[in-house]
Motif scaffolding. Sequence first.
Motif, mmCIF file in Angstrom:
data_model
loop_
_atom_site.group_PDB
_atom_site.id
_atom_site.type_symbol
_atom_site.label_atom_id
_atom_site.label_comp_id
_atom_site.label_asym_id
_atom_site.label_seq_id
_atom_site.Cartn_x
_atom_site.Cartn_y
_atom_site.Cartn_z
ATOM 1 N N ASN A 333 35.189 20.300 -5.905
ATOM 2 C CA ASN A 333 36.481 19.609 -5.920
ATOM 3 C C ASN A 333 37.174 19.864 -7.256
ATOM 4 O O ASN A 333 37.341 18.977 -8.080
ATOM 5 N N ASN A 334 37.579 21.109 -7.458
ATOM 6 C CA ASN A 334 38.350 21.462 -8.658
ATOM 7 C C ASN A 334 39.206 22.687 -8.359
ATOM 8 O O ASN A 334 39.073 23.330 -7.321
ATOM 9 N N TYR A 335 40.079 23.009 -9.289
ATOM 10 C CA TYR A 335 41.120 24.001 -9.036
ATOM 11 C C TYR A 335 40.592 25.389 -8.716
ATOM 12 O O TYR A 335 41.288 26.204 -8.096
ATOM 13 N N LYS A 336 39.371 25.702 -9.116
ATOM 14 C CA LYS A 336 38.820 27.042 -8.862
ATOM 15 C C LYS A 336 38.377 27.224 -7.412
ATOM 16 O O LYS A 336 38.079 28.325 -6.993
ATOM 17 N N PHE A 337 38.326 26.134 -6.652
ATOM 18 C CA PHE A 337 37.855 26.209 -5.271
ATOM 19 C C PHE A 337 38.904 25.661 -4.307
ATOM 20 O O PHE A 337 38.611 24.907 -3.390
ATOM 21 N N ARG A 338 40.154 26.037 -4.514
ATOM 22 C CA ARG A 338 41.236 25.530 -3.673
ATOM 23 C C ARG A 338 41.655 26.530 -2.585
ATOM 24 O O ARG A 338 42.488 26.203 -1.746
ATOM 25 N N ASP A 339 41.100 27.725 -2.602
ATOM 26 C CA ASP A 339 41.519 28.744 -1.648
ATOM 27 C C ASP A 339 40.448 28.976 -0.585
ATOM 28 O O ASP A 339 39.253 28.980 -0.878
ATOM 29 N N PHE A 340 40.896 29.197 0.635
ATOM 30 C CA PHE A 340 40.003 29.547 1.732
ATOM 31 C C PHE A 340 39.760 31.054 1.707
ATOM 32 O O PHE A 340 40.609 31.830 1.257
ATOM 33 N N SER A 341 38.601 31.473 2.190
ATOM 34 C CA SER A 341 38.304 32.902 2.223
ATOM 35 C C SER A 341 37.597 33.243 3.527
ATOM 36 O O SER A 341 36.797 32.453 4.040
ATOM 37 N N GLY A 342 37.898 34.405 4.079
ATOM 38 C CA GLY A 342 37.239 34.855 5.299
ATOM 39 C C GLY A 342 37.560 33.991 6.501
ATOM 40 O O GLY A 342 38.505 33.210 6.520
ATOM 41 N N GLU A 343 36.724 34.142 7.542
ATOM 42 C CA GLU A 343 36.959 33.418 8.793
ATOM 43 C C GLU A 343 36.361 32.021 8.782
ATOM 44 O O GLU A 343 36.764 31.170 9.576
ATOM 45 N N GLU A 344 35.374 31.779 7.915
ATOM 46 C CA GLU A 344 34.726 30.474 7.871
ATOM 47 C C GLU A 344 34.579 30.049 6.422
ATOM 48 O O GLU A 344 33.886 30.704 5.646
ATOM 49 N N SER A 345 35.235 28.965 6.050
ATOM 50 C CA SER A 345 35.132 28.463 4.684
ATOM 51 C C SER A 345 35.593 27.014 4.664
ATOM 52 O O SER A 345 36.156 26.506 5.637
ATOM 53 N N TRP A 346 35.369 26.349 3.553
ATOM 54 C CA TRP A 346 35.758 24.949 3.443
ATOM 55 C C TRP A 346 36.062 24.602 1.999
ATOM 56 O O TRP A 346 35.593 25.265 1.075
ATOM 57 N N ILE A 347 36.906 23.574 1.819
ATOM 58 C CA ILE A 347 37.203 23.071 0.483
ATOM 59 C C ILE A 347 37.123 21.550 0.521
ATOM 60 O O ILE A 347 37.239 20.930 1.583
ATOM 61 N N VAL A 348 36.921 20.956 -0.642
ATOM 62 C CA VAL A 348 36.938 19.499 -0.774
ATOM 63 C C VAL A 348 38.018 19.137 -1.785
ATOM 64 O O VAL A 348 38.203 19.815 -2.793
ATOM 65 N N HIS A 349 38.761 18.088 -1.496
ATOM 66 C CA HIS A 349 39.905 17.729 -2.339
ATOM 67 C C HIS A 349 40.152 16.236 -2.252
ATOM 68 O O HIS A 349 39.616 15.538 -1.387
ATOM 69 N N GLY A 350 40.973 15.739 -3.158
ATOM 70 C CA GLY A 350 41.319 14.321 -3.174
ATOM 71 C C GLY A 350 40.609 13.581 -4.289
ATOM 72 O O GLY A 350 39.624 14.063 -4.857
ATOM 73 N N PRO A 351 41.101 12.373 -4.634
ATOM 74 C CA PRO A 351 40.503 11.599 -5.727
ATOM 75 C C PRO A 351 39.134 11.039 -5.351
ATOM 76 O O PRO A 351 38.779 10.964 -4.169
ATOM 77 N N LYS A 352 38.391 10.653 -6.368
ATOM 78 C CA LYS A 352 37.060 10.098 -6.178
ATOM 79 C C LYS A 352 37.106 8.931 -5.190
ATOM 80 O O LYS A 352 37.992 8.083 -5.246
ATOM 81 N N ASN A 353 36.141 8.915 -4.279
ATOM 82 C CA ASN A 353 35.999 7.900 -3.224
ATOM 83 C C ASN A 353 37.013 8.045 -2.091
ATOM 84 O O ASN A 353 36.942 7.312 -1.103
#
Length: 381
Positions: A333-353
């Motif tokens: 959950n940080n700016y370096k992991f905000r992009d999706f890649s390939g056909e299957e990927s996931w990101i986590v975002h939003g404030p704590k809790n």
Amino acid sequence: MKILFIGARLFDDVAFYAEQNGLETILTESNPLAHNLELADKHYLVSRGMKEPMDIAIREDVDAVVPLMGIDGPLLEVAQMKEKLEEDHGIPVAASGVSATSIAKDKLKTKEFLLKNGIKTPKFHKILPGTDEIIDTSFPVVLKQPEGQGGSGVKILPSRVDLDNCLEGLKNSMEEIFLEEFLQGIEVSIEVLRWNGSSVPLVPVYKGETTVEGIHPLNKIKKAPLELEGVNNKKNNLKIQELASKIAELMGIEGTADIDIIFDVEKRETNIIEINNRPSGTRYMTAASTGVNPLHELVDMAAGCWNPEKVQKHLKHFAGLEIPVGTLESERNNYKFRDFSGEESWIVHGPKNYERVTIRGKNLEETFKIAESLKIDLKME
């Protein structure tokens, strides 16, 4: 090229992209405790309002401005700043002007705009302050204030008693309110990009069924693209996209906007509820399912390299799934992991809790498999 970004909360969505494209970034923020300040090349703490950011844009001789406002309050000031910077200083601002913003931020003006242009919206009845008018309506009914977002100023009233009690409580208020027909249906959002007279509608996002409890879409599972049982989804989604483009062009929206819809499944009708000319809460779903990140597109608009034909050509057709998780044990959950890649990927975002996980898959079935592999609770679905 030097770009001024206004607002730190969403800056982590664009920081890495700006860095990859060799852009110098300046960030202004009114909250000294805000996150993401260190991600910019330079940042300024400013007072609330647009006067200081505008002065900084001029003093720093920036090439463009990108407001990153996820709330409605400052948008009219942003629009006024835009017109002054563009007209007096030749500095483009990737946001809507005063006319479009005045319509979007006032739900009654939005209703009037939609009716004037023959665009379907739920029936409504304006209530004058302090009125003793006896109102003939069916129930449940939705009571709204012209301004507000995220469900603020909105009440769903199940019965005549609830309505009478609510109106009695507002009797001495001078605020305008109106009643809107409650529609049983599906909540949908679609983002549309518009710049230099060209529009690109993105993907209709399913946000769950309407409820008398008024559960906010942030607390529901979202899916994209919109798929409804018994409906020609390809044809229906194309009609929604065409309508989004029509609205953007009629209003003169610039930058990005989010259009909220209730799809009446029984009547097979699309009803426009709200138009928000600011970054949308569905932007991660849009990015997951289309490969287009609306905030990156704002950067391209500001940088003078936005090409609507190129965006259309590179639209992908993935499935997206977004799930509120509260907290997910992950360092992503940080700016370096905000992009999706390939056909299957996931990101986590939003404030704590209040974190959410957004998943991309080849199809919806695959997105649920990824959610299961992450041990995400899907009981709310």
